[in-house]
Design a protein around this motif. Sequence first.
Motif, PDB file in Angstrom:
ATOM      1  N   LEU A 262       0.831  -1.206   0.000  1.00 33.05           N
ATOM      2  CA  LEU A 262       0.000   0.000   0.000  1.00 33.05           C
ATOM      3  C   LEU A 262       0.865   1.256   0.000  1.00 33.05           C
ATOM      4  O   LEU A 262       0.627   2.192  -0.782  1.00 33.05           O
ATOM      5  CB  LEU A 262      -0.916   0.002   1.227  1.00 33.05           C
ATOM      6  N   SER A 263       1.854   1.293   0.865  1.00 34.91           N
ATOM      7  CA  SER A 263       2.711   2.479   0.978  1.00 34.91           C
ATOM      8  C   SER A 263       3.442   2.756  -0.321  1.00 34.91           C
ATOM      9  O   SER A 263       3.535   3.903  -0.772  1.00 34.91           O
ATOM     10  CB  SER A 263       3.719   2.294   2.120  1.00 34.91           C
ATOM     11  N   ALA A 264       3.958   1.702  -0.958  1.00 27.12           N
ATOM     12  CA  ALA A 264       4.707   1.882  -2.209  1.00 27.12           C
ATOM     13  C   ALA A 264       3.802   2.387  -3.322  1.00 27.12           C
ATOM     14  O   ALA A 264       4.177   3.293  -4.090  1.00 27.12           O
ATOM     15  CB  ALA A 264       5.360   0.559  -2.602  1.00 27.12           C
ATOM     16  N   ALA A 265       2.595   1.820  -3.413  1.00 30.01           N
ATOM     17  CA  ALA A 265       1.678   2.227  -4.480  1.00 30.01           C
ATOM     18  C   ALA A 265       1.246   3.681  -4.303  1.00 30.01           C
ATOM     19  O   ALA A 265       1.194   4.453  -5.269  1.00 30.01           O
ATOM     20  CB  ALA A 265       0.462   1.308  -4.502  1.00 30.01           C
TER      21      ALA A 265
ATOM     22  N   GLY B  84      -8.506  -1.783  15.817  1.00 31.42           N
ATOM     23  CA  GLY B  84      -7.369  -1.982  16.702  1.00 31.42           C
ATOM     24  C   GLY B  84      -6.593  -0.705  16.904  1.00 31.42           C
ATOM     25  O   GLY B  84      -6.807   0.302  16.218  1.00 31.42           O
ATOM     26  N   SER B  85      -5.681  -0.748  17.859  1.00 34.38           N
ATOM     27  CA  SER B  85      -4.916   0.447  18.223  1.00 34.38           C
ATOM     28  C   SER B  85      -4.048   0.958  17.084  1.00 34.38           C
ATOM     29  O   SER B  85      -3.826   2.162  16.962  1.00 34.38           O
ATOM     30  CB  SER B  85      -4.059   0.154  19.454  1.00 34.38           C
ATOM     31  N   ALA B  86      -3.532   0.057  16.246  1.00 33.30           N
ATOM     32  CA  ALA B  86      -2.656   0.491  15.148  1.00 33.30           C
ATOM     33  C   ALA B  86      -3.423   1.347  14.141  1.00 33.30           C
ATOM     34  O   ALA B  86      -2.931   2.389  13.688  1.00 33.30           O
ATOM     35  CB  ALA B  86      -2.037  -0.717  14.456  1.00 33.30           C
ATOM     36  N   ILE B  87      -4.637   0.924  13.814  1.00 32.95           N
ATOM     37  CA  ILE B  87      -5.443   1.704  12.865  1.00 32.95           C
ATOM     38  C   ILE B  87      -5.883   3.014  13.497  1.00 32.95           C
ATOM     39  O   ILE B  87      -5.843   4.077  12.863  1.00 32.95           O
ATOM     40  CB  ILE B  87      -6.648   0.871  12.383  1.00 32.95           C
TER      41      ILE B  87
ATOM     42  N   ALA C 120      -2.212  -2.149  10.003  1.00 36.09           N
ATOM     43  CA  ALA C 120      -2.908  -3.425   9.848  1.00 36.09           C
ATOM     44  C   ALA C 120      -3.894  -3.629  10.977  1.00 36.09           C
ATOM     45  O   ALA C 120      -3.582  -3.372  12.141  1.00 36.09           O
ATOM     46  CB  ALA C 120      -1.915  -4.577   9.813  1.00 36.09           C
ATOM     47  N   GLY C 121      -5.091  -4.090  10.616  1.00 31.96           N
ATOM     48  CA  GLY C 121      -6.092  -4.479  11.602  1.00 31.96           C
ATOM     49  C   GLY C 121      -6.150  -5.985  11.716  1.00 31.96           C
ATOM     50  O   GLY C 121      -5.220  -6.687  11.322  1.00 31.96           O
TER      51      GLY C 121
ATOM     52  N   ALA D 205      -5.118  -4.560   5.928  1.00 32.71           N
ATOM     53  CA  ALA D 205      -4.258  -3.386   6.122  1.00 32.71           C
ATOM     54  C   ALA D 205      -4.849  -2.234   5.326  1.00 32.71           C
ATOM     55  O   ALA D 205      -5.459  -2.435   4.270  1.00 32.71           O
ATOM     56  CB  ALA D 205      -2.837  -3.670   5.677  1.00 32.71           C
ATOM     57  N   ILE D 206      -4.689  -1.008   5.842  1.00 32.14           N
ATOM     58  CA  ILE D 206      -5.215   0.161   5.146  1.00 32.14           C
ATOM     59  C   ILE D 206      -4.156   1.250   5.077  1.00 32.14           C
ATOM     60  O   ILE D 206      -3.188   1.262   5.839  1.00 32.14           O
ATOM     61  CB  ILE D 206      -6.464   0.739   5.842  1.00 32.14           C
TER      62      ILE D 206
END
Length: 637
Positions: free
Chosen positions: A512-515, A553-556, A573-574, A578-579
Motif C-alpha cells: 500500500l505504501s509503495a503504491a 485496533g490500536s494500530a489503525i 494493519a487491523g 491493512a489500510i
Amino acid sequence: MLNWIRDTLKYSKWILMLIIASFILFYGVSWWDRGGKGGDANWVARVDGQNIDPTAWQVTSHQLEERYRQQFGNMYDQVRKSINVGRLAAEKLIQESLIVRDAKRLGLSVSDDAVAASITSMPGLQQNGQFIGAAAYQKLVRAGAFGPFRSAREFENAVRQDMLIAQWRGVVAASATVSKDDVAREFRRRHERTTFEYLALPLDKYAASVAPSDADLQAWFNAHPERFGAGEARKLAYVLFDEGVVGARAAVKDSEIQDYYNANAEQFNRPELRRARHILVKVAPDADAAAVEAARKKAQSLADQARAGADFAKLAEKNSDDPGSKEKGGDLGLFKKGSMVPEFDDVVFSQRVGVVSDPVKTQFGFHVIKVEEIQPGGEIPLAAVKDQIRAQLRAPRVREVAMTLAQEFRKKATDESSFRAAAAAAKVAVQDAGAVLAGDPMPFGPAPELVAEAFALKKGDVTGVDETQQGAVVAVVLDVVKDYKPTFASRRAQVDALYRRERAGELAKAELSAAVSRAGGDLEKAAKELKLEVKKTEPAFARGTSLPGVGGGSAIDAAVFNAPVGSVSQAAAGDGGAIIAKIQARSQADMSQLPAEEGFIREALQRPLGQQVIAKRIEELRRAAKIELNTTLFQRS
C-alpha cells in the motif's frame, strides 16, 4: 450491643419468611475468623496458623452453590461436579481474612452507629418503610434467620467486618487517582471523529503466500517467549459458531437496508466542509489596550502581505502563534460549521475560496484567515453506504443466531464423547486448541471468560457458551497439565499463524505504501494500480470502530488520528486487513460538554485502576502470609 436500636415496634410473624428471603437476596455477609476451635480433622484452611471457621465455610459454600444454581438453571446438576464450590468458598474466606487484618493494620474501623445504620436500613428488616424494631430483630437472630448467628452481637460483628472490607477496598482503590487532565484526555479521545478515504488489502491474500521455514518460526518463537508463558494448562478442543457457520441464516434483505436508510436519513446527510489556513497573533487574556492594538496591527500587516502575493503558508510558518498548525503552514484541514469558535466560524463559512480576511478577534487573539477549499454538503446516496448498512444490520443478527446454535449444541454436549457427537450432528468442526495457559488467547482470538471457566473444570468437562468477538464458542477439557512449559513443537501451529499474520501485515502495508508513494499520494491512482476501490468512512470514524473487512485496533486508530488532515496516513494493519488513508476532516470534542460526562468518565477510568490496585495488594498479602488448605476436605465437597 447497640442499645439505641432497641425500640418498641411490634413484631409480625408473617414477615419472618419475607425477611429471611430478602436478607439473603439483598445482603450477603461473610462469617470467618472466629478462632480455630476445631481439631485437625475439622479444619478448612489456615492463615498464619489461624483457622478459617468451618461453619463460615459451610455457609459461604451454600451461598456460592445457590449462585451457580441460578446461573446454570436446569443444567446445574450436570455441571456441579465440575465446580469445586468448597475450594472457591475457602479461597473467598482466605482473601477476606487477609483484607480484615490489613484493614486493622491501617487503622480502619467501623463505628457502632455505622453498623446500626446499616442493619436498620436492610430491606429485609423493614416494615412499612421503617425498621421492625429491636425486639423483632433480636427474635429473628435467635430464630436463626441470619445463618449461624444466635445473638445480635455475633451478627453485628459480622456486619462490621463486611463494612470494614468495603471500607478497605475503597481506601486501597482510592490510591489509583485519575486527574482532571486524564478525564479531559479521555473525553477528547472518545469524542474526536475523523473521516477519511482509504485503500484496504486483506491479510489472507498475503498470509497464504508467506512460506516460513522451521528456522524462521523457531527464531520468532525464541524472540517472543512472553507470548507463550508457563504453568498449569488445559488441553482444549472447541467448536466455534462464527459467521461462516451461521451463513445465510443471518442474511439481510435489500428491503431492510432501504428501510434503515429511510428511517435514518439524518445519518446520511454530509455537512458542508471547508478547508482553511490561518495565522494567529496571540493576545493574552489580561493584555492592556496598547498590547491588543499592537497585535491587531501585526495581524493586519500579515494580511496585507498575503493579499500582495506573499505565500500564506510561509507567512504562517514564520509568524503564527498556533503551535498546532504553524508547522503545516496554518492548515486546519477540512471541518464543518460549528467546529471552531463562533467568530472564526462565521468568517470561514461566509468567505470565498482564496480570499484573505481582515484580522478576526477571538478569545485567542487575532486571526488572519484564508479559505482554501469548499466541499458541498448533501445527501449520501444509498449505493455508497449499502454495504456499510448491510454489515451494521447483519452483525447483531449473526451474534443472535450463533448464540442460539451454540446453546442448542451445549445442551447435547455433556462430556467429550457427546461433544464430538453433537458437533458431527450439527456439521461443525471440532478444532484443537492445544495446551492453553491461564490468560492465553484461543487460536481464534481472545476468550478470557472461556479460558477462566476451563481452569475451574476437570478432564472431560464441557464449558458453557461463551460469546467472543469471533462468535459463540463451547470447549471441552481434554486434559489437565501441571507445570506446562510450551515448546516450539507444541505451539508450532500458533507460532505459524502469528508469524504469517505479522508478515502478511508487513507485506500488505509495504505494498500500500509503495503504491501510494508512486501515485504521489493520490489514492485514486494507487487504487487503479492495485485494482482496488477507494472507500470512504461514512459516518465519521471513532476510536475503537471496525472497518468492514479490515477490523480495528490500536494500530489503525493511531494511524488515522495521528495523521494531519489532508495528509496520507501511515499504513496500518487491523485484524483482517491493512489500510492506508487520506484524512479528509477531523472534528474535535466539544469540551463544553465535558461537565455532563466528567463523573461517568472519571468512574470508568477509576474502576479498572482501582481493581488493579486491589488485586495487587491482595496478592502481596497472600505472598506475605502462610496459607494452608485442607485439600482432602475439598475433594470430598
